[in-house]
Design a protein around this motif. Structure first.
Motif, PDB file in Angstrom:
ATOM      1  N   UNK A 123      -6.424  -7.863   8.597  1.00 29.37           N
ATOM      2  CA  UNK A 123      -6.378  -9.252   9.029  1.00 29.37           C
ATOM      3  C   UNK A 123      -5.004  -9.864   8.786  1.00 29.37           C
ATOM      4  N   UNK A 124      -4.337  -9.405   7.745  1.00 24.92           N
ATOM      5  CA  UNK A 124      -3.010  -9.946   7.434  1.00 24.92           C
ATOM      6  C   UNK A 124      -1.968  -9.452   8.430  1.00 24.92           C
ATOM      7  N   UNK A 125      -2.033  -8.125   8.777  1.00 26.81           N
ATOM      8  CA  UNK A 125      -0.982  -7.548   9.596  1.00 26.81           C
ATOM      9  C   UNK A 125      -1.520  -6.810  10.826  1.00 26.81           C
ATOM     10  N   UNK A 126      -2.764  -7.025  11.180  1.00 24.17           N
ATOM     11  CA  UNK A 126      -3.419  -6.354  12.303  1.00 24.17           C
ATOM     12  C   UNK A 126      -3.758  -4.906  11.992  1.00 24.17           C
ATOM     13  N   UNK A 127      -2.893  -4.200  11.267  1.00 24.00           N
ATOM     14  CA  UNK A 127      -3.147  -2.816  10.891  1.00 24.00           C
ATOM     15  C   UNK A 127      -2.805  -2.648   9.415  1.00 24.00           C
ATOM     16  N   UNK A 128      -3.742  -2.109   8.646  1.00 23.01           N
ATOM     17  CA  UNK A 128      -3.492  -1.816   7.235  1.00 23.01           C
ATOM     18  C   UNK A 128      -2.842  -0.444   7.130  1.00 23.01           C
ATOM     19  N   UNK A 129      -1.700  -0.375   6.433  1.00 27.51           N
ATOM     20  CA  UNK A 129      -0.935   0.868   6.337  1.00 27.51           C
ATOM     21  C   UNK A 129      -0.985   1.380   4.901  1.00 27.51           C
ATOM     22  N   UNK A 130      -1.198   2.689   4.760  1.00 23.59           N
ATOM     23  CA  UNK A 130      -1.247   3.314   3.435  1.00 23.59           C
ATOM     24  C   UNK A 130      -0.772   4.751   3.558  1.00 23.59           C
ATOM     25  N   UNK A 131      -0.666   5.434   2.431  1.00 25.87           N
ATOM     26  CA  UNK A 131      -0.162   6.807   2.413  1.00 25.87           C
ATOM     27  C   UNK A 131      -1.324   7.778   2.539  1.00 25.87           C
ATOM     28  N   UNK A 197       2.758   1.829  -2.781  1.00 28.88           N
ATOM     29  CA  UNK A 197       2.548   1.070  -1.535  1.00 28.88           C
ATOM     30  C   UNK A 197       3.647   1.361  -0.524  1.00 28.88           C
ATOM     31  N   UNK A 198       3.291   1.267   0.751  1.00 28.44           N
ATOM     32  CA  UNK A 198       4.246   1.529   1.828  1.00 28.44           C
ATOM     33  C   UNK A 198       4.311   0.322   2.750  1.00 28.44           C
ATOM     34  N   UNK A 199       5.432   0.218   3.480  1.00 27.23           N
ATOM     35  CA  UNK A 199       5.581  -0.874   4.440  1.00 27.23           C
ATOM     36  C   UNK A 199       5.020  -0.459   5.796  1.00 27.23           C
ATOM     37  N   UNK A 200       5.244  -1.281   6.812  1.00 28.11           N
ATOM     38  CA  UNK A 200       4.650  -1.026   8.123  1.00 28.11           C
ATOM     39  C   UNK A 200       5.198   0.235   8.776  1.00 28.11           C
ATOM     40  N   UNK A 201       6.383   0.687   8.349  1.00 30.75           N
ATOM     41  CA  UNK A 201       6.945   1.926   8.870  1.00 30.75           C
ATOM     42  C   UNK A 201       6.583   3.146   8.016  1.00 30.75           C
ATOM     43  N   UNK A 202       5.784   2.924   6.981  1.00 32.25           N
ATOM     44  CA  UNK A 202       5.381   4.027   6.131  1.00 32.25           C
ATOM     45  C   UNK A 202       6.379   4.360   5.038  1.00 32.25           C
ATOM     46  N   UNK A 203       7.388   3.512   4.837  1.00 32.75           N
ATOM     47  CA  UNK A 203       8.379   3.742   3.793  1.00 32.75           C
ATOM     48  C   UNK A 203       7.871   3.232   2.457  1.00 32.75           C
ATOM     49  N   UNK A 204       8.113   3.994   1.397  1.00 31.09           N
ATOM     50  CA  UNK A 204       7.600   3.651   0.081  1.00 31.09           C
ATOM     51  C   UNK A 204       8.265   2.395  -0.460  1.00 31.09           C
ATOM     52  N   UNK A 280      -1.776  -9.231  -0.524  1.00 26.90           N
ATOM     53  CA  UNK A 280      -0.316  -9.190  -0.691  1.00 26.90           C
ATOM     54  C   UNK A 280       0.302  -8.050   0.109  1.00 26.90           C
ATOM     55  N   UNK A 281      -0.488  -7.434   0.992  1.00 26.90           N
ATOM     56  CA  UNK A 281      -0.023  -6.330   1.825  1.00 26.90           C
ATOM     57  C   UNK A 281       0.311  -5.091   0.989  1.00 26.90           C
ATOM     58  N   UNK A 282      -0.440  -4.887  -0.081  1.00 27.98           N
ATOM     59  CA  UNK A 282      -0.308  -3.689  -0.912  1.00 27.98           C
ATOM     60  C   UNK A 282      -1.632  -2.922  -0.846  1.00 27.98           C
ATOM     61  N   UNK A 283      -1.959  -2.454   0.369  1.00 26.23           N
ATOM     62  CA  UNK A 283      -3.241  -1.794   0.599  1.00 26.23           C
ATOM     63  C   UNK A 283      -3.346  -0.505  -0.217  1.00 26.23           C
TER      64      UNK A 283
END
Length: 366
Positions: A123-131, A197-204, A280-283
Motif C-alpha cells: 500500500x505504501x509503494x504499490x509493490x513490497x520489495x524484499x530479499x 532491507x532493500x530499496x525498490x531496485x533491490x539494493x541493500x 517505514x518501507x522496511x518489509x
C-alpha cells in the motif's frame, strides 16, 4: 545523569512494564474480580506497546538482522517457559498444548504477520520489495521444522496416537535445535546481507538514515526493559486466561481456541513491530520478524518439551489433525509462491490474511 534517570523513571515505557510485572506478582495464581482483570488487561496492552518501543531501540543500535532476532528469540524463550510451566502444573489438560501453541504461532506469523507486512508495504509503494534469498531460506527452514515436529508424528507407528517415541522425540529435538542454530549463524554471519532491507531496485540498505543510533547504555537499558515487558505480556496473558476460558466456554467454542487467543496476545509485540517496519518501507525487517518468530517457536519449543517430557506424565501429542495439515500445506505452498519473486503486491498480502482468517475460523468452528 540525574536528569536522565528522572526522565527514565517518569517515562511510560519504563513505568508500564515495571508496573505490569508488579501486578503480575501480586495476582499470580489468584482468582481475580472483574475490575482487577480490567486493570491487568490494560497493563497487558501497555506492556505490548512498551515491548515494541524497546525492541526498536535495540534494533536501531545493533542493526539488522540482529534487532529482529532479539525480539523473536526473547518472545519465544518466555513463551517456551510458559508452555513448560503450564504442562508441569496440569499435565492431564495439556497433552496437546505444545502442538496447539506451536501450530498457532506458525499460522499467525506465516500468514497474519507476513500478510499484514506485505499489505502495508504494498500500500505504501504499490509493490513490497524484499530479499528472496534470505526470506526463502528462512521459509524453507520453517517448513522443514514444522514438518518434522508437527506432521511426521501423525504418521509414525511407534506409538498408537499422534506422538513420537522417546527416540523419535529426541531426534526431532536435536534436528530442530541444529537447524535453528545453523540459520542464526547464516543470518548473522556469512550471509547477513540476505536479511537486510532493500530499496525498490533491490539494493541493500545497510543502515537506517532517519535518526542517530542510541547510545550503548540506552540500548542496554531498553534490552532489560524489553525482557521485563515480555515477561509482563506472557504472564499477564496467563493471568487473564481464566477469564478468556470462561468467555470461550460461554460462547460454546472449543477449549483449544483459548490457545489461539493466548498466542495472539503473546505475539502482539512482534506484530506491531513488523507493521511499523513495513510502514517505514522496511518489509525485509517485517519478514525477518515473522519467519524468525515461527522458526524460534519450533526450534526452541520442541527441544524444551523433549527435556520436560522426562519428568512429565501422560502422552505428548504433537501430530496435527486433518484440517490443520491442510492449512499448513496450503500456507507452505502459498508462502513459497509469495517469496520466490522477491516482490509482492496487495493480492499476496490479502491471500495470507485470508488464510489467517481461515485458521482462526476453523479453530473456532472445527
Amino acid at each position: 545523569m540525574a536528569a536522565l534517570l528522572r526522565s527514565r523513571l517518569t517515562d511510560w515505557t519504563f513505568v508500564v512494564p515495571v508496573l505490569a510485572v508488579l501486578v503480575l506478582i501480586v495476582t499470580w495464581g489468584r482468582s481475580l474480580p472483574g475490575p482487577v482483570i480490567v486493570v491487568v488487561a490494560v497493563l497487558l496492552g501497555g506492556a505490548v506497546l512498551a515491548a515494541v518501543h524497546h525492541a526498536e531501540v535495540v534494533a536501531h543500535r545493533v542493526g539488522e538482522p540482529y534487532g529482529s532476532l532479539v525480539l523473536a528469540v526473547a518472545v519465544t524463550v518466555i513463551e517456551v517457559a510458559l508452555i513448560v510451566t503450564l504442562m508441569i502444573s496440569g499435565p492431564e489438560k495439556t497433552q496437546s498444548l505444545a502442538r496447539d501453541t506451536v501450530f498457532a504461532a506458525v499460522m499467525i506469523t506465516c500468514n497474519g504477520i507476513l500478510g499484514l507486512s506485505l499489505l502495508l508495504g504494498a500500500l505504501r509503494r504499490r509493490v513490497a520489495v524484499f530479499n528472496p534469498e534470505g526470506t526463502g531460506g528462512a521459509l524453507a527452514t520453517v517448513i522443514t521444522l514444522a514438518t518434522l515436529s508437527l506432521v511426521i508424528p501423525t504418521f509414525t507407528t511407534a506409538r498408537p496416537g499422534p506422538e513420537f517415541s522417546p527416540a523419535q522425540l529426541a531426534f526431532a529435538a536435536v534436528a530442530s535445535l541444529a537447524l535453528y542454530g545453523l540459520f542464526v549463524l547464516v543470518q548473522t554471519g556469512r550471509h547477513r546481507d540476505y536479511f537486510l532491507p532493500v530499496d525498490s531496485q533491490g539494493q541493500v540498505i545497510d543502515a537506517e538514515e532517519h535518526a542517530k543510533p542510541p547510545t550503548t547504555r540506552a540500548a542496554l537499558m531498553s534490552l532489560g526493559l524489553l525482557l521485563v515487558a515480555l515477561v509482563a505480556v506472557v504472564g499477564d496473558a496467563k493471568t487473564v486466561s481464566p477469564t478468556i476460558e470462561a468467555g470461550v466456554a460461554a460462547a460454546n467454542l472449543p477449549h483449544a481456541f483459548v490457545g489461539v487467543i493466548i498466542a495472539l496476545l503473546v505475539l502482539l509485540p512482534e506484530t506491531l513491530a513488523a507493521a511499523r517496519a513495513a510502514r517505514r518501507d522496511r518489509v525485509q525487517i517485517s519478514l525477518n520478524l515473522a519467519l524468525g518468530s515461527a522458526m524460534a517457536s519450533i526450534g526452541l519449543t520442541i527441544p524444551a518439551i523433549a527435556i520436560a517430557s522426562i519428568w512429565l506424565d501422560g502422552p505428548l501429542l504433537l501430530g496435527l489433525g486433518g484440517t490443520q495439515l491442510a492449512l499448513l500445506a496450503l500456507t507452505a505452498v502459498t508462502a513459497v509462491l509469495t517469496v520466490v519473486p522477491g516482490r509482492a503486491n496487495v493480492l499476496q498480502g490479502g491471500v495470507h490474511l485470508v488464510l489467517m482468517a481461515a485458521f482462526v475460523f476453523l479453530a473456532a468452528s472445527p
